[in-house]
Design a protein around this motif. Structure first.
Motif, PDB file in Angstrom:
ATOM      1  N   MET A   1      79.369  20.430  30.433  1.00  0.00           N
ATOM      2  CA  MET A   1      78.307  20.714  29.463  1.00  0.00           C
ATOM      3  C   MET A   1      78.906  20.938  28.076  1.00  0.00           C
ATOM      4  O   MET A   1      79.946  21.574  27.929  1.00  0.00           O
ATOM      5  CB  MET A   1      77.541  21.976  29.856  1.00  0.00           C
ATOM      6  N   SER A   2      78.239  20.413  27.072  1.00  0.00           N
ATOM      7  CA  SER A   2      78.754  20.514  25.721  1.00  0.00           C
ATOM      8  C   SER A   2      77.967  21.574  24.960  1.00  0.00           C
ATOM      9  O   SER A   2      76.865  21.936  25.357  1.00  0.00           O
ATOM     10  CB  SER A   2      78.624  19.163  25.036  1.00  0.00           C
ATOM     11  N   ALA A   4      75.729  22.921  21.831  1.00  0.00           N
ATOM     12  CA  ALA A   4      74.743  22.314  20.948  1.00  0.00           C
ATOM     13  C   ALA A   4      75.155  22.545  19.498  1.00  0.00           C
ATOM     14  O   ALA A   4      75.763  23.549  19.176  1.00  0.00           O
ATOM     15  CB  ALA A   4      73.381  22.948  21.199  1.00  0.00           C
ATOM     16  N   PRO A   5      74.830  21.593  18.619  1.00  0.00           N
ATOM     17  CA  PRO A   5      75.111  21.811  17.202  1.00  0.00           C
ATOM     18  C   PRO A   5      74.252  22.954  16.686  1.00  0.00           C
ATOM     19  O   PRO A   5      73.147  23.178  17.192  1.00  0.00           O
ATOM     20  CB  PRO A   5      74.723  20.485  16.551  1.00  0.00           C
ATOM     21  N   PHE A   9      69.576  18.397  13.544  1.00  0.00           N
ATOM     22  CA  PHE A   9      69.499  17.127  12.841  1.00  0.00           C
ATOM     23  C   PHE A   9      68.047  16.889  12.431  1.00  0.00           C
ATOM     24  O   PHE A   9      67.128  17.185  13.201  1.00  0.00           O
ATOM     25  CB  PHE A   9      69.944  15.989  13.751  1.00  0.00           C
ATOM     26  N   HIS A  28      65.164  16.368  15.031  1.00  0.00           N
ATOM     27  CA  HIS A  28      65.273  15.344  16.077  1.00  0.00           C
ATOM     28  C   HIS A  28      64.750  15.834  17.428  1.00  0.00           C
ATOM     29  O   HIS A  28      64.284  15.041  18.234  1.00  0.00           O
ATOM     30  CB  HIS A  28      66.732  14.896  16.226  1.00  0.00           C
ATOM     31  N   HIS A  29      64.845  17.133  17.674  1.00  0.00           N
ATOM     32  CA  HIS A  29      64.447  17.639  18.990  1.00  0.00           C
ATOM     33  C   HIS A  29      62.978  18.062  19.038  1.00  0.00           C
ATOM     34  O   HIS A  29      62.523  18.551  20.056  1.00  0.00           O
ATOM     35  CB  HIS A  29      65.367  18.784  19.419  1.00  0.00           C
ATOM     36  N   TRP A  30      62.248  17.864  17.953  1.00  0.00           N
ATOM     37  CA  TRP A  30      60.819  18.173  18.005  1.00  0.00           C
ATOM     38  C   TRP A  30      60.084  17.193  18.897  1.00  0.00           C
ATOM     39  O   TRP A  30      60.304  15.983  18.830  1.00  0.00           O
ATOM     40  CB  TRP A  30      60.180  18.048  16.625  1.00  0.00           C
ATOM     41  N   THR A  31      59.157  17.716  19.673  1.00  0.00           N
ATOM     42  CA  THR A  31      58.238  16.826  20.370  1.00  0.00           C
ATOM     43  C   THR A  31      57.102  16.467  19.411  1.00  0.00           C
ATOM     44  O   THR A  31      56.886  17.135  18.392  1.00  0.00           O
ATOM     45  CB  THR A  31      57.637  17.506  21.610  1.00  0.00           C
ATOM     46  N   ASP A  50      54.159  22.192  28.871  1.00  0.00           N
ATOM     47  CA  ASP A  50      55.270  21.618  28.102  1.00  0.00           C
ATOM     48  C   ASP A  50      56.213  20.782  28.971  1.00  0.00           C
ATOM     49  O   ASP A  50      57.362  20.551  28.613  1.00  0.00           O
ATOM     50  CB  ASP A  50      56.055  22.732  27.380  1.00  0.00           C
ATOM     51  N   ARG A  51      55.754  20.331  30.143  1.00  0.00           N
ATOM     52  CA  ARG A  51      56.610  19.554  31.054  1.00  0.00           C
ATOM     53  C   ARG A  51      55.892  18.329  31.631  1.00  0.00           C
ATOM     54  O   ARG A  51      56.285  17.825  32.673  1.00  0.00           O
ATOM     55  CB  ARG A  51      57.040  20.421  32.256  1.00  0.00           C
ATOM     56  N   GLN A  70      55.904  15.300  25.915  1.00  0.00           N
ATOM     57  CA  GLN A  70      56.978  14.513  26.517  1.00  0.00           C
ATOM     58  C   GLN A  70      57.370  13.320  25.667  1.00  0.00           C
ATOM     59  O   GLN A  70      58.008  12.397  26.150  1.00  0.00           O
ATOM     60  CB  GLN A  70      56.556  14.025  27.899  1.00  0.00           C
ATOM     61  N   LEU A  72      59.121  12.476  21.865  1.00  0.00           N
ATOM     62  CA  LEU A  72      59.746  13.059  20.682  1.00  0.00           C
ATOM     63  C   LEU A  72      58.969  12.619  19.442  1.00  0.00           C
ATOM     64  O   LEU A  72      58.447  11.504  19.392  1.00  0.00           O
ATOM     65  CB  LEU A  72      61.203  12.614  20.569  1.00  0.00           C
TER      66      LEU A  72
END
Ligand SMILES: Cc1cc2nc3c(=O)[nH]c(=O)nc-3n(C[C@H](O)[C@H](O)[C@H](O)COP(=O)(O)OP(=O)(O)OC[C@H]3O[C@@H](n4cnc5c(N)ncnc54)[C@H](O)[C@@H]3O)c2cc1C
Ligand code: FES
Ligand code: FES
Lengths: 167, 337
Positions: A1-2, A4-5, A9, A28-31, A50-51, A70, A72
């Protein structure tokens, strides 16, 4: 696992919402749901699970009903979005909205915008749906208050009213 | 949702380059109906999502007489409503229509359906470091395993969630992948693997590879196929068990049979014993009950999923019966392409 920034963005995105072209800066991560409710204040579209499981966030994307939780915001770039705020064309309500009131097709009402969007997509495609068509078209929307019977009646009544209005 | 960078390449080569730049921190996003839930639930923390939805290369649908090509980027709604596909391969439209809900099908892609991750609730809960997240335990083996595998389980007892996979395997589909070494194809059946070596995926794609298309051979004359799915609700739900079956006749004898089970094993499961019980027999002398029994004769149910054994056997019996009824009348799928 990395990791997160820390700085999200962002990019500019242009989309048509309820007939109006809008350009705004989206993370970028907004739905799409987040963009509609939080950036455009279009709070008629509800966030339930939200799923992708309840349908309360249903909007039309290029005329097709989708779960806006679901998709972006950037995936909707260049596309046409219709929300519950965009279904009525004049100052009055849309026949589906009228029919939901007349048929008492809501209890708490939280699921209502999503159901109306699914019904709206159906009636644009099929002005004379059977009850089976209505059930299939609404199968991606849940109503925790169990108003299903009246919701289905509402859509059938709206279809009839729209056919009569058109003739 | 944790922040990530969203990048839209303009070709599949561009997508491969992006994947290779940071294989650990990059995920593909097609429709997003699975990957976004994974990110929201904290199961994945990609630094970058590489979008496939803009790629025309993945969007073609060519139904032909020799072979049919389905681009990986086609949506399940597009597959459900294509009349030529329905005439040639009704099993595929049946399977596509059985997936999820209209809203999901309008967005979800064929490629994403084949590459989606397990729906097991231990996997979906961030707090369980299960085998499928790179841990060493399958909590389902001894836990709440009502929905888990009765066949082929271990080390993970997940069930493969895809409805398209068994249906495609039943019509002998091949999968095309593109990666750093160009294109390669394989039988779709060989694509799935819950192998010990790569627990973090259920397929054999290597670093930098993506699914580009599915190829379907023309169905031989006198072939019939059907997809049946058992679930708790009439919509929305994944399969408790599903059966994709196809039979080809030659001179009144079963020349070929595919019986593929979904929802009961970590990968689509070929019921070889059931197939062997049918192939080579005259069509009017088939023992369907015996074939149904054999389909699950190797089942090893867990504590709470014993019901799936008889459910699956009954579904196999129903599917074969439906094929025989179809074969007694009407034209074959090949004639209708
Ligand atoms: C409420 C609900 C009910 C559902 N019910 C069912 C059901 O009954 N049956 C069923 O089969 N499914 C069901 N699903 C799952 C659904 O079918 C999948 O989420 C969907 O098909 C995934 O497609 P996508 O394009 O949205 O994929 P994404 O979410 O974009 O991607 C899914 C995964 O595949 C990878 N991926 C995507 N495209 C490619 C490619 N071309 N090459 C390599 N990797 C790729 C992604 O990196 C990701 O890991 C359900 C989902 C929901 C939300
Ligand atoms: S909020 Fe999107 S489906 Fe429930
Ligand atoms: S009216 Fe309450 S959820 Fe439908």
């Amino acid at each position: 696992m990395s990791t997160a920034p820390t700085q999200p963005f962002t990019s500019d995105v242009t989309l048509t919402v309820n007939g109006r072209k809008r350009t705004l800066t989206a993370a970028h991560h907004w739905t799409l749901l987040h963009l509609l409710r939080e950036a455009l204040d279009l709070t008629g579209t509800k966030s339930g699970c939200d799923r992708g499981e309840c349908g309360s966030c249903t909007v039309l994307l290029d005329a097709l009903p989708v779960y806006s939780c679901q998709v972006l915001a950037l995936q909707a770039g260049g596309k046409e979005v219709v929300t519950i705020e965009g279904v009525a064309s004049g100052p009055g309500l849309h026949p589906i909205q009228e029919a939901f009131i007349n048929e008492d097709a809501a209890q708490c009402g939280f699921c209502t915008p999503g159901f109306i969007m699914s019904a709206y997509a159906l009636l644009r495609r099929e002005p004379s749906p059977t009850e089976a068509d209505v059930r299939a078209a609404l199968s991606g929307n849940l109503c925790r208050c169990n108003a299903y019977g009246r919701i289905i009646q509402g859509v059938l009544a709206a279809a009839k009213a729209m056919r009569e209005g058109a003739s | 949702m944790i922040p990530f960078e969203y990048v839209r390449p303009d070709s599949i080569s561009g997508a491969v380059s992006l994947l290779l730049e940071d294989p650990e921190g990059t995920s593909l996003i097609a429709g997003g109906t699975d990957i976004l839930s994974e990110v929201k639930d904290g199961l994945k923390r990609p630094r970058r999502l590489v979008a496939l939805d803009g790629l025309a290369e993945l969007r073609s649908l060519d139904v032909g007489n020799g072979s049919t090509r389905l681009g990986a980027g086609l949506t399940l709604a597009e597959l459900s409503t294509n009349p030529r596909l329905e005439r040639g391969y009704p099993i595929l439209t049946q399977a596509a229509r059985s997936v999820a809900t209209p809203q999901v099908r309008n967005v979800a892609t064929l490629g994403g359906n084949l590459c989606q991750r397990p729906r097991c609730w231990y996997y979906r809960d961030r707090l369980f470091p299960c085998y499928k997240k790179g841990g060493s335990v399958c909590y389902g083996a001894t836990g709440h395993n009502r929905y888990l595998a009765i066949l082929g389980g271990g080390p993970s007892f997940m069930v493969h969630p895809s409805d398209m996979a068994p249906a495609l395997i039943a019509v002998d589909a091949r999968l095309e992948a593109f990666g750093p070494n160009g294109f390669r194809t394989m039988p779709l059946e060989d694509f799935f693997d819950h192998g010990q070596s790569r627990p973090l995926q259920e397929h054999v794609l290597g670093s930098g590879e993506l699914v580009t298309a599915i190829f379907l051979p023309s169905p031989p004359p006198d072939t019939r196929s059907v997809y049946l799915k058992a679930r708790e609700r009439a919509d929305h739900d994944f399969a408790l068990a599903s059966v994709a079956a196809s039979i080809t006749l030659a001179g009144g004898v079963v020349a070929k049979a595919n019986v593929i089970l979904g929802g009961v094993a970590p990968t689509p499961y070929r019921a070889r014993l059931a197939e062997a019980a049918i192939v080579g027999r005259p069509v009017d002398k088939l023992d369907l009950q015996e074939a149904a029994r054999l389909a699950v004769s190797e089942a090893r149910p867990l504590e709470f999923n014993r019901y799936k054994v008889s459910l699956t056997a009954n579904l196999v019996g129903q599917a074969l019966q439906s094929l025989l009824t179809q074969l007694k009348g009407g034209t074959s799928h090949a004639d209708r392409l």
